[in-house]
Design a protein around this motif. Structure first.
Motif, short mmCIF file in Angstrom:
data_model
loop_
_atom_site.label_atom_id
_atom_site.label_comp_id
_atom_site.label_asym_id
_atom_site.label_seq_id
_atom_site.Cartn_x
_atom_site.Cartn_y
_atom_site.Cartn_z
N GLY A 13 38.25 48.33 46.21
CA GLY A 13 39.33 47.82 45.54
C GLY A 13 39.13 46.18 45.29
O GLY A 13 39.50 45.67 44.19
N MET A 14 38.34 45.52 46.40
CA MET A 14 38.09 44.01 46.10
C MET A 14 37.13 44.04 45.12
O MET A 14 37.29 43.13 44.13
N ILE A 15 36.05 44.79 45.07
CA ILE A 15 35.03 44.90 44.17
C ILE A 15 35.43 45.12 42.80
O ILE A 15 35.21 44.20 41.78
N ARG A 19 35.58 42.09 39.81
CA ARG A 19 34.78 42.74 38.49
C ARG A 19 35.70 42.56 37.29
O ARG A 19 35.62 42.22 36.23
N ARG A 20 37.09 43.19 37.65
CA ARG A 20 38.06 43.01 36.27
C ARG A 20 38.50 41.51 36.02
O ARG A 20 39.01 41.43 34.86
N ILE A 25 28.03 40.77 38.11
CA ILE A 25 27.55 41.50 39.41
C ILE A 25 27.24 40.52 40.44
O ILE A 25 27.42 40.83 41.49
N SER A 26 26.32 39.66 39.99
CA SER A 26 25.83 38.77 40.87
C SER A 26 26.90 37.64 41.54
O SER A 26 26.66 37.56 42.52
N GLU A 27 27.76 37.34 40.63
CA GLU A 27 28.97 36.54 41.23
C GLU A 27 29.69 37.47 42.44
O GLU A 27 30.25 36.83 43.53
N CYS A 47 35.09 52.75 36.46
CA CYS A 47 35.42 52.59 34.83
C CYS A 47 35.18 54.25 34.40
O CYS A 47 36.14 54.37 33.41
N GLU A 48 34.62 55.01 35.00
CA GLU A 48 34.31 56.34 34.42
C GLU A 48 35.68 57.51 34.69
O GLU A 48 36.15 58.13 34.11
N LYS A 49 35.94 57.18 36.11
CA LYS A 49 36.82 58.18 36.62
C LYS A 49 38.38 57.34 37.27
O LYS A 49 39.36 58.15 37.51
N GLN A 50 38.51 56.07 37.00
CA GLN A 50 39.59 55.24 37.42
C GLN A 50 40.11 55.48 38.88
O GLN A 50 41.17 55.74 39.26
#
Length: 172
Positions: A13-15, A19-20, A25-27, A47-50
């Motif tokens: 969830g943190m990832i 990202r959201r 990605i690097s940050e 993104c694909e499966k939520q």
């Protein structure tokens, strides 16, 4: 390179959250310390499966001894608490289970259920130690420790008139 541990739901969830929020990605890798592969894979899955759950727990060979089999084995052990693993295996296999299990599977299952010879040995050693301690403390006149005895025995070599009596006065 070795396989690392699975990410927890919180870490996944943190990832997704970072990202959201607009980080690249690097940050995200620099902020959270996960690999680029893990970050991109988790975010792509979301993104694909939520969803971000790992399905690694459902892979691998299915157990021969499932929950109902474990209950059956516990009943066998409780009914025959002095039985050997070979006897437990024979009783389990004759109890109407679909697939017979090997001796190794029996041992592994017993260990998973908390039955082990090592724990019984430790309990026996603890009880023996407690008995010895109770016997030692039941003699209040005996206050010398082993270091005191070593000192007094070295003193006695110089002065033979001093005698050491280690018997308890209650036993006389």
């Amino acid at each position: 390179m070795g396989k690392s541990r699975d990410l927890s739901e919180f870490e996944r969830g943190m990832i997704v959250g970072v990202r959201r929020a607009g980080c690249s990605i690097s940050e995200t890798v620099n902020r959270l310390g996960f690999s680029k592969t893990a970050v991109s894979r988790v975010y792509r899955e979301w993104c694909e499966k939520q969803k971000t759950s790992s399905h690694r727990g459902s892979c691998g060979r299915k157990r021969l001894v499932d929950d109902s089999g474990e209950k059956t084995m516990e009943k066998v052990v409780e009914a025959n608490n002095h039985a050997t693993t070979e006897q437990i295996q024979a009783l389990y296999n004759s109890s109407g289970q679909r697939k017979p299990i090997s001796l190794t599977t029996t041992r592994r299952t017993l260990k998973r259920l908390g039955y082990s010879r090592r724990a019984q040995r430790q309990d026996t050693l603890v009880l023996a130690g407690m008995d010895a301690l109770a016997e030692y403390t039941s003699c209040p006149e005996q206050v010398e420790t082993s270091t005191d005895l070593l000192k007094s025995s070295s003193d006695n070599e110089q002065d033979p008139s001093v005698a050491t009596d280690l018997t308890c006065s209650n036993e006389k």
